[in-house]
Design a protein around this motif. Structure first.
Motif, short mmCIF file in Angstrom:
data_model
loop_
_atom_site.label_atom_id
_atom_site.label_comp_id
_atom_site.label_asym_id
_atom_site.label_seq_id
_atom_site.Cartn_x
_atom_site.Cartn_y
_atom_site.Cartn_z
N ASN A 178 12.88 10.23 2.12
CA ASN A 178 12.30 11.51 1.72
C ASN A 178 11.17 11.26 0.73
O ASN A 178 11.36 11.34 -0.47
N HIS A 216 16.11 12.16 6.66
CA HIS A 216 15.64 13.54 6.54
C HIS A 216 14.32 13.54 5.80
O HIS A 216 13.94 12.55 5.17
N ARG A 238 13.05 20.04 3.21
CA ARG A 238 14.16 20.98 3.41
C ARG A 238 13.84 21.97 4.52
O ARG A 238 13.62 23.15 4.27
N GLY A 289 15.65 23.34 6.54
CA GLY A 289 16.67 24.39 6.67
C GLY A 289 17.11 24.64 8.10
O GLY A 289 17.32 25.77 8.50
N ARG A 306 17.66 17.01 9.38
CA ARG A 306 17.82 18.37 8.86
C ARG A 306 17.16 19.43 9.74
O ARG A 306 17.19 20.61 9.41
N GLU A 332 23.36 20.07 7.16
CA GLU A 332 23.65 20.44 5.77
C GLU A 332 24.94 21.25 5.63
O GLU A 332 25.38 21.51 4.53
N ARG A 366 25.58 14.64 -1.63
CA ARG A 366 25.58 15.76 -0.70
C ARG A 366 26.71 15.61 0.32
O ARG A 366 26.87 14.53 0.91
N GLN A 376 27.26 16.23 3.63
CA GLN A 376 26.49 16.57 4.83
C GLN A 376 26.92 15.69 6.00
O GLN A 376 27.49 14.61 5.80
#
Ligand code: ADP
Ligand code: MG
Length: 394
Positions: free
Chosen positions: A24, A63, A66, A68, A122, A128, A155, A157
């Motif tokens: 990231n 990932h 974000r 989403g 992601r 997530e 996290r 996930q």
């Protein structure tokens, strides 16, 4: 400490390894990764090279940003794949999806010693949500799961934690190194141990401060988070931001004890946009001023303590580092840490940025790739991403 490491894996030739990494990194508008920003990719190279040398089929899970659970074109992993390929001096395959009807076939036909990078994990909203079915689908793509993504280990996930219920899980070399270094700071630190904590909000780091007040010899505060403590101590911080909801927690700390130190002077200005400011003792901050950096007397005081220490853990900048004038305190601290003989462990996005800007990374014993994950690990929390990997930290 006992960690299940990839070094324990015997014959992994042609085995499908699902490697979770944290790539990231900031990507510019032109779709490129700045030379100075590829730290996280560079740090994972030893693990990738290790697996390639053993002729494993490496399937990379990563990932970016974000999204989403939506496909966001600017968050595709292509620039990351290109940078990784350049760093490895090797072609790698990049898939435009996470899992589609051909993914399994593509992995099966991948020759040992090659890499396939799947699309931004992601983009699937189930990631997530730590979705079991998604984790199971991912697990179907591999024989072994390797986690080298310390920065997301806090996290819960699918590709970080849930997948460990479906495949044998191991730590990559970077993760192993992170755990060894951070664990030694809390389990058997070299003494005297000094911990330096700066940054924006005390609410995000109070647990860390509390834990280190139990373990370490000195806790030195700086940055905006020191303001709330200064206020509780009765020092006027002008119009600097404070977090009143933290007053009761801070009042419980023995503030008269020299173990916890706060800045004694600072660089002051009337607003956050100021390019310069005036230096004064913190006893003399005016009501319309903000404290935007620590001053030279604080640095001298902290330097003395640092010089008497054998181990230093540092997280979070001492001032508003985005403005060069107010980055001086942080830069001075870095130069002092770079020179010390003590074992130095650093982490946190912003702190590391300044070290890189000064080109002093090599002068630190260990630079963590984890921000939030490092804080939670040092606080003593059990990280979801380590559940089958860190067997005991004793
Ligand atoms: P890290 O990511 O290194 O753990 P944080 O995210 O907690 O650090 O905080 C970093 C931010 O804190 C930086 O953007 C910096 O500008 C800000 N900061 C530090 N000290 C001050 C200050 N005195 N006034 C305003 N902002 C500050
Ligand atoms: Mg930060």
């Amino acid at each position: 400490m006992r960690v299940r490491s990839i070094r324990e894996l015997k014959n992994i030739k042609n085995k499908r390894i699902l490697l979770r990494v944290d790539f990231n990194v900031p990507i510019s508008k032109s779709g490129k990764i700045d030379q100075n920003e590829d730290y996280r990719i560079v740090q994972t190279l030893p693990t990738i090279k290790y697996l390639l040398k053993k002729k494993a089929k490496v399937v990379i899970l990563a990932h970016l940003g974000r999204p989403g659970g939506k496909v966001v074109e600017s968050l595709r992993l292509d620039p990351v794949a290109i940078r990784l390929s350049q760093l490895l001096k090797k072609d790698i395959y990049k898939s435009d999806s996470i899992i589609d009807k051909d993914t399994l076939k593509n992995i099966d036909s991948l020759a040992g010693g090659n890499i396939l990078m799947l699309e931004n994990i992601r983009f699937d909203k189930r990631e997530e949500k730590a979705d079991k079915k998604f984790a199971n689908e991912l697990a179907g793509l591999g024989d072994i799961y390797v986690n080298d993504a310390f920065a997301v280990c806090h996290r819960d996930q699918a590709s970080v934690s849930t997948i460990q219920n479906h495949l044998p899980a191991y730590a990559g070399l970077l993760l192993e190194d992170e755990l060894k270094n951070l664990n030694s700071a809390v389990i058997k630190p070299f003494k005297p141990l000094t911990v330096i904590i700066g940054g924006a909000k005390i609410s995000t780091k109070i647990k860390l401060i509390q834990r280190f007040l139990k373990i370490s010899d000195h806790v030195l505060l700086g940055g905006a988070l020191a303001n709330t403590v200064l206020h509780v101590m009765g020092v006027s911080v002008g119009k600097s931001l404070v977090e009143p909801e933290m007053y009761p927690v801070i009042r419980k700390i023995k503030l008269t004890d020299n173990q916890l130190r706060v800045p004694v002077d600072g660089l002051l200005a009337k607003n956050y946009q100021a390019k310069t400011g005036r230096l004064d003792a913190l006893a003399d901050v005016r009501p319309d001023e903000l404290i935007l950096d620590i001053g030279p007397d604080t640095i001298k005081l902290y330097e003395k303590i640092i010089k008497s220490s054998k181990m230093i853990v540092w997280n979070g900048p001492m001032g508003l580092i985005e403005t060069p004038f107010f980055a001086k305190g942080t830069e001075s601290l870095i130069k002092i840490l770079a020179k010390t003989k003590a074992y130095t462990v650093v982490g946190g996005g912003e702190s590391v940025q300044v070290i890189r800007r000064l080109n002093l990374e090599k002068k630190f014993n260990f630079i963590s790739t984890g921000g939030g994950a490092m804080l939670e690990f040092l606080e003593g929390k059990k990280l979801p991403g380590l559940k089958k990997i860190l067997l005991t930290n004793k």
